[in-house]
Design a protein around this motif. Sequence first.
Motif, mmCIF file in Angstrom:
data_model
loop_
_atom_site.group_PDB
_atom_site.id
_atom_site.type_symbol
_atom_site.label_atom_id
_atom_site.label_comp_id
_atom_site.label_asym_id
_atom_site.label_seq_id
_atom_site.Cartn_x
_atom_site.Cartn_y
_atom_site.Cartn_z
ATOM 1 N N GLY A 250 0.950 -1.152 0.446
ATOM 2 C CA GLY A 250 -0.414 0.100 -0.184
ATOM 3 C C GLY A 250 0.794 1.323 -0.328
ATOM 4 N N GLU A 251 0.063 2.541 0.220
ATOM 5 C CA GLU A 251 1.164 3.243 0.345
ATOM 6 C C GLU A 251 2.485 3.313 1.120
ATOM 7 O OE1 GLU A 251 -0.035 8.515 0.667
ATOM 8 O OE2 GLU A 251 -1.317 6.728 0.893
ATOM 9 N N GLY A 252 3.125 3.993 0.986
ATOM 10 C CA GLY A 252 4.729 3.936 1.368
ATOM 11 C C GLY A 252 4.607 5.607 2.275
ATOM 12 N N LEU A 253 5.513 6.010 2.349
ATOM 13 C CA LEU A 253 6.060 7.477 3.201
ATOM 14 C C LEU A 253 7.223 7.904 1.545
ATOM 15 C CD1 LEU A 253 7.447 6.770 6.383
ATOM 16 C CD2 LEU A 253 5.062 7.412 5.616
ATOM 17 N N HIS A 254 6.883 9.377 1.257
ATOM 18 C CA HIS A 254 7.471 10.732 0.127
ATOM 19 C C HIS A 254 8.729 9.915 0.468
ATOM 20 C CE1 HIS A 254 7.230 14.088 2.095
ATOM 21 N NE2 HIS A 254 6.232 13.606 2.851
ATOM 22 N N VAL A 255 9.717 10.336 -0.817
ATOM 23 C CA VAL A 255 11.098 10.563 -0.673
ATOM 24 C C VAL A 255 11.558 11.500 0.398
ATOM 25 C CG1 VAL A 255 11.584 12.183 -1.934
ATOM 26 C CG2 VAL A 255 13.309 10.585 -1.350
ATOM 27 N N HIS A 256 10.721 12.626 1.185
ATOM 28 C CA HIS A 256 11.400 13.745 1.765
ATOM 29 C C HIS A 256 10.422 13.803 2.996
ATOM 30 C CE1 HIS A 256 12.947 15.863 -1.975
ATOM 31 N NE2 HIS A 256 11.723 15.412 -2.509
ATOM 32 N N LEU A 260 11.957 9.147 6.663
ATOM 33 C CA LEU A 260 12.180 7.902 5.753
ATOM 34 C C LEU A 260 13.060 7.081 6.244
ATOM 35 C CD1 LEU A 260 12.150 7.740 2.341
ATOM 36 C CD2 LEU A 260 14.297 9.149 2.416
ATOM 37 N N THR A 261 14.339 7.408 6.751
ATOM 38 C CA THR A 261 15.154 6.564 7.330
ATOM 39 C C THR A 261 14.489 5.576 8.247
ATOM 40 O OG1 THR A 261 16.582 8.466 7.385
ATOM 41 C CG2 THR A 261 16.911 6.475 8.591
ATOM 42 N N ALA A 262 13.333 5.806 8.649
ATOM 43 C CA ALA A 262 12.867 5.080 9.833
ATOM 44 C C ALA A 262 12.067 4.041 9.085
ATOM 45 C CB ALA A 262 11.827 5.693 10.830
ATOM 46 N N VAL A 264 13.123 2.874 5.215
ATOM 47 C CA VAL A 264 14.281 2.037 4.697
ATOM 48 C C VAL A 264 14.141 1.335 6.027
ATOM 49 C CG1 VAL A 264 16.134 2.739 4.278
ATOM 50 C CG2 VAL A 264 14.619 4.263 3.615
ATOM 51 N N LEU A 265 14.242 1.302 7.035
ATOM 52 C CA LEU A 265 15.496 0.759 8.243
ATOM 53 C C LEU A 265 14.118 -0.478 8.109
ATOM 54 C CD1 LEU A 265 17.407 -0.981 10.361
ATOM 55 C CD2 LEU A 265 16.317 0.966 11.964
ATOM 56 N N LEU A 266 12.730 0.060 8.876
ATOM 57 C CA LEU A 266 11.628 -1.202 8.570
ATOM 58 C C LEU A 266 11.738 -1.659 7.962
ATOM 59 C CD1 LEU A 266 9.493 -1.746 10.099
ATOM 60 C CD2 LEU A 266 7.468 0.106 9.357
ATOM 61 N N ASN A 267 11.885 -1.400 5.994
ATOM 62 C CA ASN A 267 11.711 -2.451 5.235
ATOM 63 C C ASN A 267 12.803 -3.574 4.983
ATOM 64 O OD1 ASN A 267 10.807 -2.939 1.888
ATOM 65 N ND2 ASN A 267 13.158 -2.514 2.023
ATOM 66 N N ASN A 268 14.343 -2.657 5.127
ATOM 67 C CA ASN A 268 15.331 -3.772 5.388
ATOM 68 C C ASN A 268 15.094 -5.090 6.356
ATOM 69 O OD1 ASN A 268 17.853 -4.131 3.778
ATOM 70 N ND2 ASN A 268 18.366 -4.088 6.408
ATOM 71 N N LEU A 269 14.507 -4.317 7.666
ATOM 72 C CA LEU A 269 13.693 -6.012 8.949
ATOM 73 C C LEU A 269 13.577 -6.152 8.226
ATOM 74 C CD1 LEU A 269 14.531 -6.764 11.613
ATOM 75 C CD2 LEU A 269 12.636 -5.285 12.614
ATOM 76 N N LEU A 270 12.011 -6.050 7.744
ATOM 77 C CA LEU A 270 11.081 -7.157 7.136
ATOM 78 C C LEU A 270 11.121 -7.711 6.050
ATOM 79 C CD1 LEU A 270 8.017 -7.594 7.193
ATOM 80 C CD2 LEU A 270 7.842 -5.859 5.662
ATOM 81 N N GLU A 381 27.286 11.071 7.963
ATOM 82 C CA GLU A 381 25.800 11.709 8.285
ATOM 83 C C GLU A 381 24.476 10.700 8.086
ATOM 84 O OE1 GLU A 381 27.361 16.062 6.740
ATOM 85 O OE2 GLU A 381 26.711 14.967 5.480
ATOM 86 N N MET A 382 24.873 9.705 7.495
ATOM 87 C CA MET A 382 23.802 8.964 6.694
ATOM 88 C C MET A 382 23.431 7.877 7.752
ATOM 89 S SD MET A 382 23.741 7.918 2.931
ATOM 90 C CE MET A 382 25.718 7.257 2.221
ATOM 91 N N ALA A 383 25.111 7.008 8.582
ATOM 92 C CA ALA A 383 24.995 6.196 9.986
ATOM 93 C C ALA A 383 24.654 7.076 11.109
ATOM 94 C CB ALA A 383 26.471 5.850 9.903
#
Length: 418
Positions: A250-256, A260-262, A264-270, A381-383
């Motif tokens: 379904g609908e996710g978050l936009h790039v801004h 967003l980082t959360a 990305v982390l959630l998707n990677n974990l899943l 900075e990304m870390a």
Amino acid sequence: MVDSLKRPDFVVGTLPNGLRWIHQQVASPTGHIGILLPVGSRDEGPDEEGLAHFIEHLLFKGTTRRKAYHILSRIEDVGGELNAYTGKEDTTLYASFLVPHYGRAMELLFDIIQNARFPEKEIPKEKDVILDEIDSYRDSPSELIFDEFDALVYGDHPLGRNILGTEESVPTFTREQVVNFVRTHYRPERAVLSSVGGISAKQFERMALKYAAAWTVEGPVADRLAAPTVRVSKEHRPKDIHQSHLVLGGEGLHVHHDNLTAMVLLNNLLGGPAMNSRLNLNIRERYGIAYHIESFFNPYSDTGLWGVYAGTDGETMDRCYQLIMRELKQLREKSLGTLQFNKAKTQLMGQMALAQESNSSLMTALGKSLMTFNRVDTFAEMATKVDTVTPAQLQEVANRIFDPSCISELRFVPTLTE
């Protein structure tokens, strides 16, 4: 000139024509250059489905200075690679080569972007090539289902269209459409020139001024159609296949978005690329009912789409669906413990670091970041962004996007089971 976006490991600047550039010097015998444009299939009009991708093909069919053969030979004669690809919101032309051929590669890319002729005689041939590509794509249900899921949730909006176009749309394209689309969307002030290779930033800037500064375009810029409301729908479609395929999401978050980082982390974990993702461990490894299972997250400029894909036997499809929904429920209802959460963050940061080992991928990532955010984060900075995500923040995002009432589902099922 170099501006305030300078970082210790890369340099960013802007040419007089508005073209932004970024270069990272590395100790390598090879170089990678890309021209990134914020235009893709989303920017096509009602009668232009597939036009952005069609143009990407035609760019290599000749310029005012070179025929198609000479374009390809210019880089391949020195052992390099020249290519391009089209996405929903972006198009990229790129070249990889030995460092002594930096000037050769950059001159060629800007000859293509400024002087492409789009020869009339090449248009019918390239239409046939793309129609064959569409047929090939249809033979791969594990790929086709993603595009059909886009259409399911986005409807007639350009985000719901196939990047390749259709058998009906591609044959109708004209040279006039191609020229008008390029004139409207291929503009230096919106583009980014990205580079990673074994030359200094000063050398790179001199080349950019020599080959790219003459690129100018006049006229208005087309507005992008706003994102639609994501539809919630469930469909089971019979196909002449043996394995069943499922996409739910379904609908996710936009790039801004601030989270967003959360996300990305959630998707990677899943269901990220690691074999110890939740979906892989708890569905493939524990029950052995999915040959391939993964989650995905596609953030766009003003919307986003998340989902889970699984390929499994028809008899186990319902069970697979239930297990996926159970994983989503656990992420909504149960906060991660400190040890598990820290392992998830460490894993993501390690994957990010490894991704930067590929200079060609790094070139693309730097360019996309500058084009999208007008800034580029260092790895540190990304870390830091990953490290500052909290378990509560992750659970908040999970509750927002994994709401069962907002989840769509598309299945491809073997014809004999319907």
